[in-house]
Design a protein around this motif. Structure first.
Motif, mmCIF file in Angstrom:
data_model
loop_
_atom_site.group_PDB
_atom_site.id
_atom_site.type_symbol
_atom_site.label_atom_id
_atom_site.label_comp_id
_atom_site.label_asym_id
_atom_site.label_seq_id
_atom_site.Cartn_x
_atom_site.Cartn_y
_atom_site.Cartn_z
ATOM 1 N N ARG A 1 39.980 46.444 42.413
ATOM 2 C CA ARG A 1 38.918 45.794 43.164
ATOM 3 C C ARG A 1 38.186 46.777 44.073
ATOM 4 N N GLU A 2 38.973 47.625 44.743
ATOM 5 C CA GLU A 2 38.366 48.541 45.697
ATOM 6 C C GLU A 2 37.350 49.457 45.041
ATOM 7 N N GLU A 3 37.711 49.946 43.838
ATOM 8 C CA GLU A 3 36.793 50.840 43.137
ATOM 9 C C GLU A 3 35.451 50.145 42.940
ATOM 10 N N SER B 1 31.754 51.051 44.597
ATOM 11 C CA SER B 1 30.571 51.425 43.825
ATOM 12 C C SER B 1 29.460 50.405 44.038
ATOM 13 N N ALA B 2 29.850 49.129 44.185
ATOM 14 C CA ALA B 2 28.835 48.104 44.410
ATOM 15 C C ALA B 2 28.158 48.334 45.765
ATOM 16 N N ARG C 1 25.350 42.323 40.618
ATOM 17 C CA ARG C 1 26.101 41.303 39.893
ATOM 18 C C ARG C 1 26.133 41.641 38.403
ATOM 19 N N ALA C 2 24.963 41.965 37.873
ATOM 20 C CA ALA C 2 24.879 42.246 36.436
ATOM 21 C C ALA C 2 25.740 43.451 36.068
ATOM 22 N N SER C 3 25.736 44.474 36.908
ATOM 23 C CA SER C 3 26.493 45.669 36.526
ATOM 24 C C SER C 3 27.992 45.408 36.604
ATOM 25 N N ILE C 4 28.418 44.681 37.643
ATOM 26 C CA ILE C 4 29.856 44.387 37.752
ATOM 27 C C ILE C 4 30.289 43.489 36.601
ATOM 28 N N LEU D 1 35.583 39.796 44.316
ATOM 29 C CA LEU D 1 34.593 40.704 44.899
ATOM 30 C C LEU D 1 33.488 39.987 45.649
ATOM 31 N N ARG D 2 33.258 38.746 45.212
ATOM 32 C CA ARG D 2 32.034 38.067 45.623
ATOM 33 C C ARG D 2 31.832 38.093 47.138
#
Lengths: 829, 237
Positions: free
Chosen positions: A729-731, A735-736, A750-753, A814-815
């Protein structure tokens, strides 16, 4: 050093550094302790149940009287031992006679399970554990009709008279003897001598029923085994019930497998978490080294951490596992074997120790890496410790896994299978990693920017991506195999005792009685599976030779050539049989001068019979020959009348035959049996309803246990998936957040994750399906004796579930973090 | 205190040998303050890592506190560091899981010396962080973090202190504060200081400036006395 280690641990704890690893270990130990204890308890409870069929944990049979000292020794060891004698004799009352099989008891019977005694035939009985008093006799219901007596009447037994005291509705030991034609009676052992019924040379079996705690029982049985001569025989619970043997063995294999699987899942979770932990400590290690700590000291420091994590995780897992298993056993007690046995120490110790061993095997390589960080990393962040040879890591993990599996299962075969699967999985993972790279390149050219970015994340850290895919994939492999195996076992057990399977047999029906019998059954609305002829005859010759000439000494001892066999003729292959060699006859080639024969393959093997051999039979003084044209496998646990030798129709014409039929009769319709007995007193009724019900109830319970353990493995699998998502999750968060800081909009992030998670899910799912199919089919063929089956339906489902689960859970984790201000997140990492 | 002879470092990059340092010979005496300056890529950081024994040279010799670092293995070099060396880094490198106090205590503990807590507290007071003892690095500003790092660097009473761009990540005001602290403590404790920087004003506070270009020493000059340099810097402010 210990002080510093403790302080480091305390700081790490406060900073949340050890939580994921501790969580994984706790889950692992909890799963192993809980699954181990539950399987152990269910397994032992099932053992108890199969003992109930035998009436004891073990029986010891001997054709000669058993030395009293042997019995004394067992009783001194604290075992319960009931002595009995078993023989055949004729009972009479007025002018009626019946051949019966007598069991004379000197003590309580049965030692395991119960006996059901009623006052009238074909009614519900009272369950008890007892023995008939001297001077009384308990009879199977069909004897009362034949002898024309009721409870309270007396019958002749040798030179004395016995009072009929009860009707045996159900008794242990019936399963293996259902097709013994002589019905059973129980008497007190003292009456045998009084009746003067056993003469020198009479065939008499001496039987000991033995029961007690395993600790006292097993050494005694071992001792008996060392003392006994070849004519004496020891039978344990399972061997006494062929109908259940296969089912119980498979259930046990399944449960054993489930506990192995918990080891694998634990290892995966711990390996992932430990890898993460060590990466997060590279900086610490570099600074320690820079400040002058030696490699040895850093090693020591982190080994202490490992030990402390191990102790705390094992302790927590142990406590939770114990609580969980007791909760589960209590919650589901209605569906589990009864009475449930208590918890035993072995699986608890194994579970907690395995936790430590798994931790060492799977976390140690990562922990050893920590100290090897070059101190120069303080200046050059990109420096990583020299990677350990991956062979060393894999060998260590696989070795530890093998050791644990062997420890838990005691089955080298299962361990071998699972290790083979581990190797296949590893190769698959490499293949899939290569695929990802290719697809990444492809998408990199074609996908939209967020998709390319998401895929790029996977490509950027190939090692982490591969470890995630392998962890997810392995969890899916394990869950899928468990689900598939469970379905296969369940459908197998259902087919063993289908709804409405015949539970009553009529044998000894005379030719002139066939029509009246059919009409009685028809009037009562009972439908039969057909009425089959049965001719009793002996095998007397093979290929124009006598048996003495044709067979060697051992073959001549085979029971089937020493006694009369039930022969029959049939047009079609009987239901529970399968032709394994040669061909079944077609309708057109009805018997010419030499009949065709079908022989059971086991018998053929023991006698060395082959297709084309000619067997000669003696039937009522006449002789007939037949040529073997096919061999059959016979399912002995099918509750169907089975025949070693079947003739083609017409092959036994002209020989005196009696008939046999079977039908399903619910308890409330059992009155029709009385009518049949009144009109055809010589017909023998074999009631299987009680024993079939008992078998059914055991199968139901075993089914429940299997369902239940499957559910637990699924939960453990989900826990692993969740742990891995937590670790990664942290990674993703970082990056987000970077993206956000660079001005990317939420939609883009959102799309990339999602692209990353979906791709991860899809590959894990594909890996899960391929690995699962391979594993399950190897297990089918090696451990469960089931033919190769593919499950195309799951090929679609598993990847979909995988994508759904990893996508949704990963996203949910993540949200809310994505709503935190970017600078806050960036400062923390 | 510190002596190098024909120190050379080459690395293999994409099949080609790349010389980062060549024939660097230096001598630094006890209580000297030396600045190593040069543009990015001139080999400053590489030289520092060789001087501190974080990395091994491809050729030549390094002697630190009488020990031939170039002949020692990783652990022996670590032992030399533990006894003699303190560090201050551009990116602070505090341990994120440790409080300010615990970070400063660490080197004292590693040397297995007594009164770690008292001494660490004292040092943090000296760098003006008396109220921040229990704060974690992520709760401190950049300047504060670097002050903790300085306190940590002096905590083990090193004979020599290496500083890699100690003000590089800080604004002017915080940078000045940090460099003041660095030189003050250095003077108080009589430490040898070797610092790498491309900030000329920081370099000029040292007694001596070594200029690197393309991995070679192109200048090695004594500057005005430390007092003069300090006065000059103060006057500018």
């Amino acid at each position: 050093m210990l002080n510093m280690a403790l302080r480091t641990f305390r700081r790490d704890w406060k900073a949340g550094e050890v939580k994921v690893l501790l969580f994984a270990l706790t889950i692992a130990v909890m799963a192993m302790v809980a699954i181990g204890s539950i399987t152990d308890r269910v397994h032992r409870a099932m053992g108890e149940q199969s003992s109930e069929f035998l009436g004891a944990d073990y029986t010891f049979e001997s054709p000669r009287p058993i030395d009293d000292a042997w019995i004394e020794r067992g009783r001194n060891d604290g075992l319960e031992i009931t002595r009995s004698q078993s023989f055949a004799t004729v009972l009479s009352s007025d002018d009626n006679f019946q051949l019966v099989s007598v069991r004379a008891l000197d003590g309580k019977f049965p030692l395991k399970g119960t006996i059901e005694i009623a006052e009238k035939p074909f009614t519900q009985g009272v369950v008890q554990q007892a023995q008939p008093k001297a001077g009384t006799i308990w009879l199977e219901p069909r004897i009362l009709g034949v002898l024309g007596v009721e409870v309270g009447d007396t019958i002749d037994f040798g030179s004395i008279q016995l009072t009929v005291d009860g009707v045996i509705v159900a008794a242990p030991g019936q399963a293996s003897e259902v097709f013994n034609v002589a019905p059973k009676v129980l008497i007190h052992i003292d009456d045998v001598e009084k009746a003067n019924i056993v003469q020198e040379g009479s065939r008499l079996e001496h039987i000991l029923f033995i029961a007690g705690e395993p600790a006292a029982r097993e050494p005694y049985i071992q001792w008996l085994k060392s003392q006994k001569n070849p004519t004496q025989e020891i039978t344990g619970g399972k061997e006494g019930t062929p109908a259940l043997k296969a089912a119980l063995e498979r259930a046990e294999t399944f449960l054993r497998l489930a506990s192995l699987i918990s080891v694998v899942l634990a290892g995966v979770a711990i390996a992932v978490a430990a890898g993460r932990y060590s990466q997060r400590h590279f900086d610490y290690s570099a600074i320690y080294r820079c400040l002058g700590m030696q490699i040895r000291q850093v090693h020591k420091l982190y080994l202490w951490q490992l030990l402390m994590i191990g102790l705390i995780g094992s302790g927590l897992g142990l406590a939770l596992g114990l609580g969980l298993q007791s909760l589960i056993i209590n919650q589901f007690s209605d569906y589990l074997p009864k009475p449930m046995v208590g918890i035993s120490l072995a699986p608890v110790i194994t579970g907690s120790l395995s936790g430590l061993v798994v931790l060492l095997g799977f976390a140690l390589p990562s922990f050893l890496q920590i100290a090897k960080v070059p101190p120069l990393r303080v200046l050059r962040k990109e420096l990583l410790p020299r990677a350990m040879s991956s062979w060393v890591i894999y060998l260590l993990s696989i070795g530890v896994m093998a050791l644990l599996m062997w420890w838990q299962s005691n089955s080298l075969l299962l361990v071998g299978i699972l290790l083979a699967v581990a190797v296949v999985t590893y190769l698959l993972i490499r293949l899939i990693a290569w695929f990802i790279f290719k697809i990444g390149v492809w998408l990199g050219k074609r996908g939209s920017l967020p998709v390319r970015f998401g895929v790029g994340q996977l490509k950027q850290y190939p090692a982490f991506t591969i470890s995630q895919i392998s962890a997810f994939g392995l969890a899916f492999i394990i869950m899928l195999s468990t689900v598939l195996l469970r379905s296969e076992l369940l459908s197998e057990w259902q087919s063993q005792l289908p709804e409405g399977a015949p539970n009553h047999f009529l044998v000894n029906v005379q030719e002139q009685e066939v029509e009246p019998l059919e009409s009685i059954l028809q009037e009562s609305g009972v439908s039969t599976k057909g009425i089959y002829p049965m001719v009793r005859g002996r095998v007397v010759g093979l290929n124009d030779m006598t048996l003495e000439e044709a067979l060697d000494e051992n073959q001549q001892r085979v029971g089937a050539v020493r006694r009369e066999l039930n022969l029959t003729w049939m047009a079609d292959v009987p239901e529970a049989n399968k032709v394994t060699q040669g061909e079944w006859w077609s309708e057109s080639d009805v018997a010419d001068d030499r009949a065709e024969l079908s022989v059971g393959e086991e018998l053929a093997q023991r006698l060395g019979l082959e297709i084309g051999d000619v067997l000669k039979f003696s039937i009522g003084g006449l002789e007939v020959e037949g040529e073997i044209t096919n061999l059959r496998s016979i399912q002995w646990d099918s509750f169907q009348p089975n025949f070693f030798i079947i003739f083609e129709p017409g092959g036994l014409d002209g020989f005196p035959a009696s008939y046999i039929t079977s039908f399903h009769l619910p308890v409330e319709d059992k009155g029709v049996l009385n009518q049949i007995l009144r009109e055809m007193p010589t017909v023998t009724i074999i009631e299987l309803d009680a024993i079939m019900e008992q078998v059914q109830s055991i199968l139901d319970q075993v089914t429940m246990a299997v369902e239940f353990i499957m559910l637990f493995v699924l939960l453990a699998g989900i826990a692993v998936l969740y742990a891995v998502l937590q670790v990664s999750r942290e990674e993703r968060l970082l990056s987000a957040t970077l993206l956000k800081a660079l001005g990317a909009r939420k939609k883009f992030i959102r799309a990339s994750i999602l692209a990353e998670l979906i791709l991860l899910g899809a590959f894990s799912g594909v890996l899960g399906v391929i690995g699962g199919e391979v594993l399950v089919n190897i297990l089918y063929s090696q451990a469960f004796d089931i033919d190769l089956v593919l499950h195309p339906w799951y090929w679609l489902w598993v990847p979909m579930i995988s994508v759904g689960f990893i996508g949704i859970v990963g996203w949910l984790g993540l949200r809310h973090l994505l709503n935190q201000p970017a600078h806050q997140v960036l400062r923390e990492y | 205190m510190l002596r190098t002879q024909e120190l050379t470092k080459t690395v293999n990059s994409q099949g080609q040998d790349l010389t980062i340092l060549s024939d660097v010979s230096l001598t630094v005496n006890e209580q000297d303050t030396v600045a190593i300056v040069g543009v990015s890529g001139s080999g400053k950081s590489t030289l520092l890592s060789l001087l501190a024994g974080l990395d091994l040279p491809s050729g030549g010799e390094v002697h630190l506190a009488g020990e031939p670092l170039h002949q020692l293995d990783e652990d022996e070099r670590a032992a030399v560091r533990a006894q003699n060396v303190g560090f201050v880094f551009q990116s602070f490198h505090l341990l994120p899981g440790l409080s300010a106090l615990e970070n400063v205590m660490l080197p004292i503990e590693l040397k297995e010396q007594d009164r770690a807590k008292e001494r660490a507290t004292e040092l943090l007071e000296k760098v003006g962080l008396k109220d921040r003892l229990q704060h974690y690095p992520n709760q401190l500003s950049g300047g504060e973090q670097q002050r903790v790092a300085i306190a940590r660097a002096f905590a083990s009473e090193p004979k020599i202190l290496f500083a890699d761009e100690p003000t590089g990540n800080l604004d002017t005001k915080n940078g000045n504060k940090v460099s003041d602290l660095l030189f003050d403590l250095n003077k108080q404790l009589g430490t040898t200081l070797v610092l790498v920087t491309h900030d000329d004003r920081l370099a000029e506070r040292c007694q001596r400036i070594v200029r690197l270009e393309g991995g070679k020493v192109v200048a090695d000059n004594a500057v005005a006395t430390q007092t003069e340099a300090t006065q000059a810097a103060t006057a500018e402010q």
